[in-house]
Design a protein around this motif. Structure first.
Motif, mmCIF file in Angstrom:
data_model
loop_
_atom_site.group_PDB
_atom_site.id
_atom_site.type_symbol
_atom_site.label_atom_id
_atom_site.label_comp_id
_atom_site.label_asym_id
_atom_site.label_seq_id
_atom_site.Cartn_x
_atom_site.Cartn_y
_atom_site.Cartn_z
ATOM 1 N N GLN A 132 -23.072 28.001 19.002
ATOM 2 C CA GLN A 132 -23.051 28.914 20.143
ATOM 3 C C GLN A 132 -23.498 30.309 19.726
ATOM 4 O OE1 GLN A 132 -22.456 28.001 23.381
ATOM 5 N NE2 GLN A 132 -23.238 30.041 23.818
ATOM 6 N N VAL A 133 -23.126 30.709 18.514
ATOM 7 C CA VAL A 133 -23.517 32.027 17.993
ATOM 8 C C VAL A 133 -25.040 32.099 17.869
ATOM 9 C CG1 VAL A 133 -23.376 33.567 15.995
ATOM 10 C CG2 VAL A 133 -21.324 32.365 16.803
ATOM 11 N N GLU A 134 -25.643 31.045 17.331
ATOM 12 C CA GLU A 134 -27.101 31.022 17.171
ATOM 13 C C GLU A 134 -27.789 30.995 18.534
ATOM 14 O OE1 GLU A 134 -30.798 30.948 15.143
ATOM 15 O OE2 GLU A 134 -28.799 31.632 14.645
ATOM 16 N N THR A 135 -27.263 30.231 19.466
ATOM 17 C CA THR A 135 -27.829 30.184 20.818
ATOM 18 C C THR A 135 -27.752 31.560 21.469
ATOM 19 O OG1 THR A 135 -27.236 27.866 21.067
ATOM 20 C CG2 THR A 135 -27.623 29.103 23.089
ATOM 21 N N ASP A 136 -26.623 32.230 21.333
ATOM 22 C CA ASP A 136 -26.468 33.576 21.886
ATOM 23 C C ASP A 136 -27.453 34.550 21.255
ATOM 24 O OD1 ASP A 136 -24.416 32.592 23.444
ATOM 25 O OD2 ASP A 136 -22.814 33.436 22.195
ATOM 26 N N ARG A 137 -27.651 34.434 19.941
ATOM 27 C CA ARG A 137 -28.597 35.317 19.248
ATOM 28 C C ARG A 137 -30.011 35.114 19.777
ATOM 29 N NH1 ARG A 137 -32.533 35.170 16.016
ATOM 30 N NH2 ARG A 137 -32.378 32.956 15.614
ATOM 31 N N LYS A 138 -30.413 33.836 19.926
ATOM 32 C CA LYS A 138 -31.750 33.532 20.439
ATOM 33 C C LYS A 138 -31.922 34.070 21.855
ATOM 34 C CE LYS A 138 -32.682 29.382 17.725
ATOM 35 N NZ LYS A 138 -32.916 27.935 17.801
ATOM 36 N N TRP A 139 -30.869 33.914 22.651
ATOM 37 C CA TRP A 139 -30.924 34.396 24.027
ATOM 38 C C TRP A 139 -31.100 35.917 24.058
ATOM 39 C CZ3 TRP A 139 -31.774 32.631 28.667
ATOM 40 C CH2 TRP A 139 -31.414 33.377 29.773
ATOM 41 N N ARG A 140 -30.316 36.645 23.276
ATOM 42 C CA ARG A 140 -30.439 38.104 23.234
ATOM 43 C C ARG A 140 -31.831 38.522 22.758
ATOM 44 N NH1 ARG A 140 -25.421 37.600 21.083
ATOM 45 N NH2 ARG A 140 -26.207 37.963 18.985
#
Length: 60
Positions: A17-25
């Motif tokens: 989830q952390v990596e997904t959030d980073r990609k989204w940002r």
């Protein structure tokens, strides 16, 4: 054809989830129409494939 253009993001289901959030940002910060690609609708895809099929039949 380009009206209603939408951006598409691809997420890897193996990402945390952390990596997904980073990609989204990152995507939101760098989002520009230059990097966006148009994705045809189902109707446009069917029309295109039908046109290709009709061309093939014309040469047979």
């Amino acid at each position: 054809m380009w009206q209603g253009m939408q951006s598409v993001m691809v997420f890897d289901p193996k990402d945390s989830q952390v990596e997904t959030d980073r990609k989204w940002r990152e995507w939101m910060q760098n989002k520009s129409s230059v990097g966006d690609k148009y994705v045809p609708t189902v109707a446009e895809t069917r029309k295109y494939l039908n046109e290709l099929e009709n061309r093939k039949q014309g040469y047979a």
